[in-house]
Design a protein around this motif. Structure first.
Motif, PDB file in Angstrom:
ATOM      1  N   LEU A   1       0.821  -1.212   0.000  1.00 18.81           N
ATOM      2  CA  LEU A   1       0.000   0.000   0.000  1.00 18.81           C
ATOM      3  C   LEU A   1       0.856   1.263   0.000  1.00 18.81           C
ATOM      4  CD1 LEU A   1      -2.859  -0.975   2.494  1.00 18.81           C
ATOM      5  CD2 LEU A   1      -2.819  -1.166   0.018  1.00 18.81           C
ATOM      6  N   GLU A   2       2.141   1.100   0.153  1.00 17.96           N
ATOM      7  CA  GLU A   2       3.091   2.212   0.121  1.00 17.96           C
ATOM      8  C   GLU A   2       2.670   3.347   1.047  1.00 17.96           C
ATOM      9  OE1 GLU A   2       4.069   3.369  -3.835  1.00 17.96           O
ATOM     10  OE2 GLU A   2       4.861   1.410  -4.344  1.00 17.96           O
ATOM     11  N   LEU A   3       2.533   3.001   2.304  1.00 14.98           N
ATOM     12  CA  LEU A   3       2.139   3.990   3.302  1.00 14.98           C
ATOM     13  C   LEU A   3       3.240   4.172   4.332  1.00 14.98           C
ATOM     14  CD1 LEU A   3      -1.520   2.867   4.020  1.00 14.98           C
ATOM     15  CD2 LEU A   3      -0.827   4.994   2.941  1.00 14.98           C
ATOM     16  N   SER A   4       3.533   5.417   4.642  1.00 13.00           N
ATOM     17  CA  SER A   4       4.437   5.696   5.756  1.00 13.00           C
ATOM     18  C   SER A   4       3.583   6.021   6.976  1.00 13.00           C
ATOM     19  CB  SER A   4       5.335   6.874   5.425  1.00 13.00           C
ATOM     20  OG  SER A   4       4.592   8.074   5.461  1.00 13.00           O
ATOM     21  N   CYS A   5       4.221   6.044   8.135  1.00 14.58           N
ATOM     22  CA  CYS A   5       3.508   6.452   9.353  1.00 14.58           C
ATOM     23  C   CYS A   5       2.866   7.816   9.122  1.00 14.58           C
ATOM     24  CB  CYS A   5       4.465   6.556  10.531  1.00 14.58           C
ATOM     25  SG  CYS A   5       5.475   5.096  10.827  1.00 14.58           S
ATOM     26  N   ALA A   6       3.659   8.715   8.475  1.00 15.84           N
ATOM     27  CA  ALA A   6       3.224  10.098   8.309  1.00 15.84           C
ATOM     28  C   ALA A   6       1.992  10.221   7.419  1.00 15.84           C
ATOM     29  CB  ALA A   6       4.365  10.930   7.733  1.00 15.84           C
ATOM     30  N   ASN A   7       1.834   9.326   6.452  1.00 15.56           N
ATOM     31  CA  ASN A   7       0.685   9.430   5.551  1.00 15.56           C
ATOM     32  C   ASN A   7      -0.632   9.413   6.319  1.00 15.56           C
ATOM     33  OD1 ASN A   7       2.379   7.414   3.094  1.00 15.56           O
ATOM     34  ND2 ASN A   7       2.109   9.629   3.116  1.00 15.56           N
ATOM     35  N   CYS A   8      -0.698   8.554   7.322  1.00 17.27           N
ATOM     36  CA  CYS A   8      -1.919   8.491   8.125  1.00 17.27           C
ATOM     37  C   CYS A   8      -1.874   9.468   9.294  1.00 17.27           C
ATOM     38  CB  CYS A   8      -2.126   7.077   8.676  1.00 17.27           C
ATOM     39  SG  CYS A   8      -2.715   5.901   7.439  1.00 17.27           S
ATOM     40  N   HIS A   9      -0.784   9.433  10.058  1.00 13.89           N
ATOM     41  CA  HIS A   9      -0.798  10.088  11.374  1.00 13.89           C
ATOM     42  C   HIS A   9      -0.316  11.533  11.355  1.00 13.89           C
ATOM     43  CE1 HIS A   9      -2.129   6.419  13.208  1.00 13.89           C
ATOM     44  NE2 HIS A   9      -1.139   5.754  12.643  1.00 13.89           N
ATOM     45  N   GLU A  10       0.227  11.979  10.227  1.00 15.70           N
ATOM     46  CA  GLU A  10       0.595  13.393  10.126  1.00 15.70           C
ATOM     47  C   GLU A  10      -0.267  14.091   9.079  1.00 15.70           C
ATOM     48  OE1 GLU A  10       4.807  14.564  10.317  1.00 15.70           O
ATOM     49  OE2 GLU A  10       4.492  15.552   8.391  1.00 15.70           O
ATOM     50  N   ASP A  11      -0.447  13.437   7.918  1.00 17.06           N
ATOM     51  CA  ASP A  11      -1.188  14.080   6.827  1.00 17.06           C
ATOM     52  C   ASP A  11      -2.697  13.943   7.017  1.00 17.06           C
ATOM     53  OD1 ASP A  11       1.337  14.343   5.805  1.00 17.06           O
ATOM     54  OD2 ASP A  11       1.156  12.685   4.392  1.00 17.06           O
ATOM     55  N   SER A  12      -3.139  12.903   7.679  1.00 13.53           N
ATOM     56  CA  SER A  12      -4.569  12.557   7.616  1.00 13.53           C
ATOM     57  C   SER A  12      -5.224  12.338   8.961  1.00 13.53           C
ATOM     58  CB  SER A  12      -4.743  11.278   6.779  1.00 13.53           C
ATOM     59  OG  SER A  12      -4.022  11.361   5.590  1.00 13.53           O
ATOM     60  N   TRP A  13      -4.582  12.728  10.046  1.00 17.95           N
ATOM     61  CA  TRP A  13      -5.221  12.515  11.348  1.00 17.95           C
ATOM     62  C   TRP A  13      -6.532  13.285  11.403  1.00 17.95           C
ATOM     63  CZ3 TRP A  13      -5.975  16.933  14.197  1.00 17.95           C
ATOM     64  CH2 TRP A  13      -5.164  18.032  13.897  1.00 17.95           C
TER      65      TRP A  13
END
Lengths: 108, 288
Positions: B200-212
């Motif tokens: 899925l090519e996801l970093s921690c930041a994709n969810c928890h920084e960009d999309s929280w």
């Protein structure tokens, strides 16, 4: 956490004629009897199958618990306060073990 | 007809864009306060630390992203199921182990004093220059001082004991050191945080920084703060360690995850903990 340990919380003080909120929790694995161990043998059922509360010698809660109830069952209910102060809680385990705890209501 | 369809499409695209914008950062609870048993207030909001350089406007505990019912469980120690683990950990603290027949308490005494602040500063660099999590310190004590068989990193005994130790720092602000000897580990952890993993090519930041604040399917994305760990997860009906949660997150990106207790996860733990510097240690939190 395999040890069976009842916990009870009553209000600090209540008035006669009012409802008292009673919270109970018993630490228990509530093994369903449906799971298997690593060698494929069924782990026998071991649950709390009945819980009762008596207030002033009168049964106020009598509850049947089943295997689908999760570990450490938490039960909360209200009792109408009269003159009596004794509240007796009893948990019945598969295999016949019984755990009883008595608490005192502070009426004032 | 063709023109009509096109304009209709464009119109719906515009509506979608509007909907997406307003759905972004469908914020954490605006004014809920975490007060345990009506007495102890824990800071669930904090100013973002300088090293974040504006990546987060303010820090929010994961508690603020959960439902009313889940939040309520943590506000009452009687209802908080994690307290059972804390009590089991308190017994382990007093239990003698190994060839020396000593307990944690024999050396460390009253945990309320000796372990106060430990959770808030973990992980940290030990005297040999290695980055250690709380679990490493426990296992080191067991092998070198008690001459006992160490608990497994993710065993229930370890989770109970770390729950008990974490509880001694409840309410204190998270304050991990990121400078000096910790700096190279922190840099590696930061790099990992921004590295995309898995199919899925996801970093921690994709969810928890960009999309929280947004929804990922049925789940309300938090900032991924770890100030509440070890956490009782309703999903597991048990305590979950920080590394176990990391493993789950990376697995969900459809990647081959790192091992619990690996050096990579220690470094990530340091970096993620530093993103929460200032939030209260919640001792033992309750999450979905």
């Amino acid at each position: 956490m395999s040890e069976v340990k009842p916990r009870i919380r009553l209000p600090r003080s209540v008035k006669a004629g009012q409802a008292a909120e009673v919270k109970t929790l018993v630490s228990h694995v509530m093994e369903t009897g449906l799971r298997k161990d690593s060698s494929g043998n069924i782990i026998p059922r071991m649950i709390i199958n009945r819980f009762t509360c008596e207030y002033g010698g009168e049964m106020v809660v009598d509850m049947a618990l089943e295997g689908a109830i999760s570990a450490n069952p938490y039960v909360e209910f209200d009792i109408m306060v009269g003159d009596a102060t004794d509240v007796v809680f009893t948990w019945y385990e598969d295999g016949g073990a019984v755990y009883t705890q008595t608490e005192q209501l502070t009426i004032g | 007809m063709k023109t009509f369809t096109l304009s209709k499409l464009m119109a719906s695209a515009a509506i979608c864009a509007v909907a997406l914008t307003s759905a972004a950062h469908a914020d954490p609870h605006p004014d809920a306060e975490l007060i345990i048993d009506g007495e102890l207030k824990l800071n669930v909001r904090a100013e973002a630390p300088a090293h974040l350089d504006g990546a987060l406007p303010e820090l929010y505990s994961g508690w603020l992203f959960r439902t009313d019912e889940t939040r309520a469980l943590q506000m009452d120690d009687f209802e908080n199921p994690a307290i059972l683990a804390v009590e089991a950990g308190a017994e382990l603290w007093e239990t003698a182990q190994g060839a020396t027949d000593q307990s944690c308490a024999d050396c460390h005494g009253d945990a309320a004093e000796s372990m106060k602040g430990v959770r808030a500063s973990m992980p940290k660099v030990n005297e040999n220059g290695d980055l250690w999590s709380m679990e490493d310190y426990v296992m080191n004590c067991q092998t070198t001082r008690m001459e006992a068989e160490p608990y497994g990193w993710n065993s229930s005994d370890m989770r109970n004991l770390t729950s008990f130790i974490s509880m001694q720092s409840r309410g204190m602000p998270v304050d991990v050191a990121i400078d000096g000897a910790a700096a190279p580990f922190w840099e590696k952890g930061k790099e990992m945080y921004y590295t995309r993993f898995g199919q899925l090519e996801l970093s921690c930041a994709n969810c928890h920084e960009d999309s929280w604040g947004m929804m990922i399917r049925a789940d309300h994305l938090s900032q991924g703060q770890i100030n509440g760990f070890p956490t009782y997860r309703l999903k597991n009906a048990g305590m979950v360690s920080i590394h176990n949660r990391f493993r789950g997150c990376i697995r969900d990106t459809r990647a081959e995850s790192f091992a619990i207790g690996s050096q990579e996860f220690r470094e990530l733990e340091l970096y993620v903990a530093s993103r929460g510097n200032g939030l209260a240690v919640e001792g033992v939190a309750v999450r979905q």
